[in-house]
Design a protein around this motif. Structure first.
Motif, short mmCIF file in Angstrom:
data_model
loop_
_atom_site.label_atom_id
_atom_site.label_comp_id
_atom_site.label_asym_id
_atom_site.label_seq_id
_atom_site.Cartn_x
_atom_site.Cartn_y
_atom_site.Cartn_z
N ALA A 1 30.70 30.81 26.40
CA ALA A 1 30.81 31.48 27.70
C ALA A 1 30.61 30.29 28.61
O ALA A 1 31.31 30.44 29.73
CB ALA A 1 30.01 32.43 27.66
N ALA A 2 29.63 29.63 28.51
CA ALA A 2 29.35 28.55 29.65
C ALA A 2 30.51 27.58 29.65
O ALA A 2 31.02 27.13 30.67
CB ALA A 2 27.93 27.77 29.04
N VAL A 3 31.03 27.07 28.47
CA VAL A 3 32.03 26.01 28.60
C VAL A 3 33.29 26.52 28.92
O VAL A 3 34.06 26.02 29.75
CB VAL A 3 32.17 25.53 27.14
N TRP A 4 33.52 27.82 28.73
CA TRP A 4 34.88 28.46 29.43
C TRP A 4 34.69 28.36 30.81
O TRP A 4 35.61 28.18 31.55
CB TRP A 4 34.94 29.78 28.68
N MET B 1 37.57 43.04 38.61
CA MET B 1 38.48 42.92 37.39
C MET B 1 38.56 41.48 37.35
O MET B 1 38.91 40.64 38.28
CB MET B 1 39.92 43.49 38.05
N HIS B 2 38.65 40.92 35.81
CA HIS B 2 39.11 39.64 35.67
C HIS B 2 40.54 39.30 35.26
O HIS B 2 41.21 40.15 34.99
CB HIS B 2 38.34 39.30 34.47
N ALA B 3 40.78 38.09 35.80
CA ALA B 3 42.43 37.72 35.68
C ALA B 3 42.48 37.61 34.01
O ALA B 3 41.47 37.30 33.33
CB ALA B 3 42.53 36.18 36.18
N GLN B 4 43.76 37.86 33.79
CA GLN B 4 44.03 37.78 32.03
C GLN B 4 43.92 36.20 31.81
O GLN B 4 44.29 35.50 32.58
CB GLN B 4 45.58 38.42 31.95
N VAL B 5 43.21 36.16 30.39
CA VAL B 5 43.33 34.90 29.95
C VAL B 5 43.76 34.80 28.74
O VAL B 5 43.20 35.49 27.83
CB VAL B 5 41.69 34.39 29.93
N PRO B 6 44.73 34.21 28.31
CA PRO B 6 45.47 34.19 27.09
C PRO B 6 44.45 33.44 25.99
O PRO B 6 44.35 32.23 26.38
CB PRO B 6 46.95 33.61 27.05
N VAL C 1 34.42 35.41 27.35
CA VAL C 1 35.83 34.97 27.92
C VAL C 1 36.38 36.29 28.87
O VAL C 1 37.14 36.93 28.20
CB VAL C 1 36.90 34.32 27.11
N PRO C 2 35.73 36.40 30.06
CA PRO C 2 36.28 37.66 30.74
C PRO C 2 37.67 37.64 30.92
O PRO C 2 38.11 36.74 31.33
CB PRO C 2 35.59 37.46 31.92
#
Length: 186
Positions: free
Chosen positions: A67-70, A1-6, A100-101
């Motif tokens: 994806a890589a930069v995030w 599970m990934h943390a929420q990312v606004p 962005v997971p």
């Protein structure tokens, strides 16, 4: 599970002020709220030549680079992400979610009259060919995005400075409250 990312995605036709608004948002989030964040302009991370024939805007390169930069920004403490970009479909938005997971997308569409939008484009484009392409593309995108309604909110960018637009977006996005509920140390 990934943390929420606004994730705030600023959409609109070319020349509407997406990048200027993203820069202003970054300043307000930093100086007014102390919120760790990142800005990734998809136009910049997909800039490469020549693009593949089946992807003339280098979208896939942009999503892969996002994806890589995030991942790098996240490992350095960024809690949310701002993306100024032309988004034309749910498919594009799904690709951002994959890049962005944990992404919780909030879309803002900037609008202004075509006269104002075209005046901005005339002030920045250097060649007649580029100017004509951007004028045609902005007209097409303004009409297309108005019909598609991908956004959560529409913000008028006709007469307000980017800093005022940024504060309006922050209020509508609710990111300051989210950050406060997470605690500044989270």
């Amino acid at each position: 599970m990934h943390a929420q990312v606004p994730v705030l995605i600023i959409i609109g036709p070319v020349g509407i002020g997406k990048s200027s608004t993203a820069d202003a948002l970054s300043e307000v989030l930093e100086y007014d709220h102390g919120l760790p964040h990142a800005v990734v302009d998809l136009d910049h991370v997909r800039r490469g030549f020549p693009p593949p024939q089946d992807d003339p805007f280098n979208k896939e390169l942009g999503f892969n680079n996002l994806a890589a930069v995030w991942s790098n920004y996240r490992s350095h403490g960024a809690k949310c992400l701002i993306i100024p970009s032309v988004m034309e479909s749910q498919e594009d938005l799904n690709k951002i979610r994959r890049s962005v997971p944990g992404a919780e997308l909030f879309l803002v569409r900037l609008v202004a009259s075509l006269d104002v939008n075209h005046a901005r484009i005339r002030g920045r484009e250097k060649t007649a060919e580029s100017l004509n392409w951007h004028l045609r593309r902005s007209t097409q995108l303004a009409a297309e995005l108005a019909v598609k309604k991908l956004e959560h909110v529409v913000v008028d960018a006709e007469t307000k400075p980017p800093s005022e637009i940024a504060r309006e977006i922050i209020r509508k996005w609710g990111i300051a409250e989210w950050h406060g509920s997470m605690g500044k140390g989270s």
